[in-house]
Design a protein around this motif. Structure first.
Motif, PDB file in Angstrom:
ATOM      1  N   SER A   8       0.821  -1.221   0.000  1.00 36.96           N
ATOM      2  CA  SER A   8       0.000   0.000   0.000  1.00 36.96           C
ATOM      3  C   SER A   8       0.853   1.268   0.000  1.00 36.96           C
ATOM      4  CB  SER A   8      -0.945   0.005   1.204  1.00 36.96           C
ATOM      5  OG  SER A   8      -0.202  -0.033   2.412  1.00 36.96           O
ATOM      6  N   ASN A   9       2.156   1.139   0.276  1.00 36.25           N
ATOM      7  CA  ASN A   9       3.059   2.302   0.221  1.00 36.25           C
ATOM      8  C   ASN A   9       3.433   2.688  -1.206  1.00 36.25           C
ATOM      9  OD1 ASN A   9       3.135   2.507   2.997  1.00 36.25           O
ATOM     10  ND2 ASN A   9       5.090   1.461   3.217  1.00 36.25           N
ATOM     11  N   TYR A  10       3.085   1.840  -2.173  1.00 44.20           N
ATOM     12  CA  TYR A  10       3.510   2.046  -3.565  1.00 44.20           C
ATOM     13  C   TYR A  10       2.298   2.365  -4.422  1.00 44.20           C
ATOM     14  CZ  TYR A  10       7.707   0.222  -1.599  1.00 44.20           C
ATOM     15  OH  TYR A  10       8.800   0.057  -0.797  1.00 44.20           O
ATOM     16  N   THR A  11       2.528   3.174  -5.460  1.00 42.66           N
ATOM     17  CA  THR A  11       1.433   3.640  -6.309  1.00 42.66           C
ATOM     18  C   THR A  11       1.690   3.259  -7.753  1.00 42.66           C
ATOM     19  OG1 THR A  11       1.192   5.526  -4.812  1.00 42.66           O
ATOM     20  CG2 THR A  11       0.066   5.665  -6.948  1.00 42.66           C
ATOM     21  N   ARG A  13       1.243   3.195 -11.589  1.00 42.33           N
ATOM     22  CA  ARG A  13       0.682   4.100 -12.607  1.00 42.33           C
ATOM     23  C   ARG A  13       0.846   3.402 -13.943  1.00 42.33           C
ATOM     24  NH1 ARG A  13       3.856   8.914 -12.959  1.00 42.33           N
ATOM     25  NH2 ARG A  13       2.491   9.351 -14.680  1.00 42.33           N
ATOM     26  N   ARG A  89       9.625   6.159  -3.923  1.00 41.97           N
ATOM     27  CA  ARG A  89       8.310   5.662  -4.356  1.00 41.97           C
ATOM     28  C   ARG A  89       7.812   6.440  -5.574  1.00 41.97           C
ATOM     29  NH1 ARG A  89       7.871   4.754   1.296  1.00 41.97           N
ATOM     30  NH2 ARG A  89       6.911   6.773   1.677  1.00 41.97           N
ATOM     31  N   SER A  90       8.081   7.723  -5.626  1.00 39.93           N
ATOM     32  CA  SER A  90       7.699   8.534  -6.777  1.00 39.93           C
ATOM     33  C   SER A  90       8.483   8.130  -8.027  1.00 39.93           C
ATOM     34  CB  SER A  90       7.926  10.023  -6.472  1.00 39.93           C
ATOM     35  OG  SER A  90       7.637  10.814  -7.596  1.00 39.93           O
ATOM     36  N   SER A  93       7.021   4.972  -9.361  1.00 40.29           N
ATOM     37  CA  SER A  93       5.729   5.220 -10.024  1.00 40.29           C
ATOM     38  C   SER A  93       5.886   5.839 -11.403  1.00 40.29           C
ATOM     39  CB  SER A  93       4.853   6.142  -9.158  1.00 40.29           C
ATOM     40  OG  SER A  93       4.464   5.494  -7.975  1.00 40.29           O
ATOM     41  N   SER A 117       5.024  -1.508  -7.491  1.00 43.50           N
ATOM     42  CA  SER A 117       4.760  -0.272  -8.230  1.00 43.50           C
ATOM     43  C   SER A 117       4.179  -0.550  -9.614  1.00 43.50           C
ATOM     44  CB  SER A 117       6.050   0.544  -8.362  1.00 43.50           C
ATOM     45  OG  SER A 117       6.564   0.853  -7.085  1.00 43.50           O
TER      46      SER A 117
END
Length: 178
Positions: A8-11, A13, A89-90, A93, A117
């Motif tokens: 859940s810490n990763y996004t 895209r 993390r950005s 993503s 991710s």
């Protein structure tokens, strides 16, 4: 006991990203064989809008920066050095593909973070990596040290339709949930 991570810490895209980037995260040391990734990346000169991103620090950073200049890829290669967890993390993503040529992975948290991710992975067929990367399912494997094989795998993922590449990333995301 395996190390875990909080997915859940990763996004993830999954949209088309520009510029497209090939990402490596880890210690910048010899056993990570980042030079193999760089030489493979050089073989992709004919593909527009791609860059190589290297996150991490270590004793080989200056040598690899010199190699980037020698290969003529320095303008398309970014050495981030150490970054915060939020920055990392950005970067995950925003990447298109995660690539790792290491011959010394016992578990590869970075590969699991990439999978969390939603990134398809190109990895050396060595140590723990083939336990995480299932060739043709969530990524592609190449033989350790084989820069041509690495370049072929990177090119295959970069040139496949976005929906197919996204499917690789989604399968990796499902696999890392465990």
């Amino acid at each position: 006991i395996s190390c875990g991570l909080r997915t859940s810490n990763y996004t993830p895209r999954f949209e088309q990203k520009s510029p497209r980037s090939i990402l490596f995260v880890g210690r910048v040391t010899g056993e990570k064989q980042i030079d193999v990734l760089m030489r493979a990346f050089k073989q992709l000169d004919d593909l527009s809008d791609i860059q190589l991103e290297i996150v991490g620090g270590g004793d080989q950073k200056e040598n690899l920066q010199k190699l980037a200049r020698e290969l003529g890829i320095d303008a398309r290669t970014k050495f981030h050095g150490y970054v915060t967890d939020q920055e990392l993390r950005s970067i995950y993503s925003n990447a298109s593909i995660f690539a790792i040529a290491s011959i010394a992975e016992l578990q590869s948290i970075a590969t699991m973070e990439a999978m969390a991710s939603g990134l398809p992975v190109v990895a050396a067929n060595a140590m723990a990596l083939p336990h995480l990367v299932h060739d043709g399912d969530n990524g592609l494997l190449f033989e350790a040290g084989d820069e041509d094989g690495c370049a072929t795998a990177l090119r295959t993922l970069l040139e496949m339709p976005r929906e197919e590449r996204e499917a690789f990333g989604r399968r990796g995301l499902e696999q890392v949930q465990a």
